[in-house]
Motif scaffolding. Sequence first.
Motif, mmCIF file in Angstrom:
data_model
loop_
_atom_site.group_PDB
_atom_site.id
_atom_site.type_symbol
_atom_site.label_atom_id
_atom_site.label_comp_id
_atom_site.label_asym_id
_atom_site.label_seq_id
_atom_site.Cartn_x
_atom_site.Cartn_y
_atom_site.Cartn_z
ATOM 1 N N ALA A 138 42.883 43.279 34.014
ATOM 2 C CA ALA A 138 44.215 43.266 34.624
ATOM 3 C C ALA A 138 45.306 43.214 33.569
ATOM 4 O O ALA A 138 46.320 43.908 33.669
ATOM 5 N N GLY A 155 37.672 40.517 35.090
ATOM 6 C CA GLY A 155 38.791 41.017 35.880
ATOM 7 C C GLY A 155 40.135 40.632 35.305
ATOM 8 O O GLY A 155 41.077 41.445 35.278
ATOM 9 N N ILE A 156 40.261 39.396 34.825
ATOM 10 C CA ILE A 156 41.509 38.941 34.200
ATOM 11 C C ILE A 156 41.844 39.803 32.985
ATOM 12 O O ILE A 156 42.990 40.253 32.808
ATOM 13 N N ALA A 188 39.693 45.994 37.154
ATOM 14 C CA ALA A 188 40.113 44.620 37.464
ATOM 15 C C ALA A 188 39.830 44.302 38.931
ATOM 16 O O ALA A 188 39.308 43.225 39.252
ATOM 17 N N TYR A 208 35.041 37.173 37.155
ATOM 18 C CA TYR A 208 36.449 36.737 37.192
ATOM 19 C C TYR A 208 37.112 36.926 35.823
ATOM 20 O O TYR A 208 38.210 37.486 35.722
ATOM 21 N N ALA A 210 37.252 41.616 40.457
ATOM 22 C CA ALA A 210 37.844 40.583 41.313
ATOM 23 C C ALA A 210 37.102 40.504 42.643
ATOM 24 O O ALA A 210 36.752 39.411 43.114
ATOM 25 N N LEU A 269 43.467 35.529 39.760
ATOM 26 C CA LEU A 269 43.244 36.971 39.621
ATOM 27 C C LEU A 269 43.665 37.702 40.889
ATOM 28 O O LEU A 269 44.300 38.760 40.826
#
Length: 216
Positions: free
Chosen positions: A168, A164-165, A176, A161, A180, A193
């Motif tokens: 992004a 991914g943040i 990302a 997570y 996610a 997310l």
Amino acid sequence: MLTLRPTAALLLALCAGPALAKPFCGDLANAFGPFDYRTPDPDQLYLVEMAHFTEDVQQGIKGNTGTLGADLDYTLRAFPNHTKALATMARVALRQKTPQLPGARYAVECYFERAVRFKADDGTAWAAYGQYLYQLGQTERALPLLKKAAELAPENASVNYNAGIAYAHMKNYPLAVQHAKKAYQLGFPLNGLRKMLVDAGKWDGKVDAPQVAAQE
């Protein structure tokens, strides 16, 4: 944004002194420990936490045997990769807008450096370090650490997570989305997310059910 002291490696590179005997972030040798938080002896962990990582300390309210910084320092010298104590250290420092808590021996970033120096194979420690830098707004420094964390702990929902943040925010949407999907497959509970990527038009928010190994 806070200005932190250089990390151990950078400071050593800048210092002229082969005579500098110890790293800037301190020797890991300790009167009690250091011990690996991932596989602790229950009695050793209890001795540290009952005195120095009480509920008030974990919540960042107040210290138990002294200042909050001193109790966190003791905990993190005994268990350098104690991820809950690292998270508290980061949260309190960010809230107080300080690079070093009163009573702590080192700057906040040093405790993360010590954690990954102690156990370089601990993906959750790398993730905690990367998350701290990310929260400071130092995304470019955070990303390699989050990437390493995901490589070391690919089945950790929180690690995926946070990676991914960061991806992004850097608009690297393919990675990302990849992290996610993995995070949500593993059951991560927050939808921030997912919403970010859906709102950006980069993902429909759907997650395939995790594959279950066939039983013999």
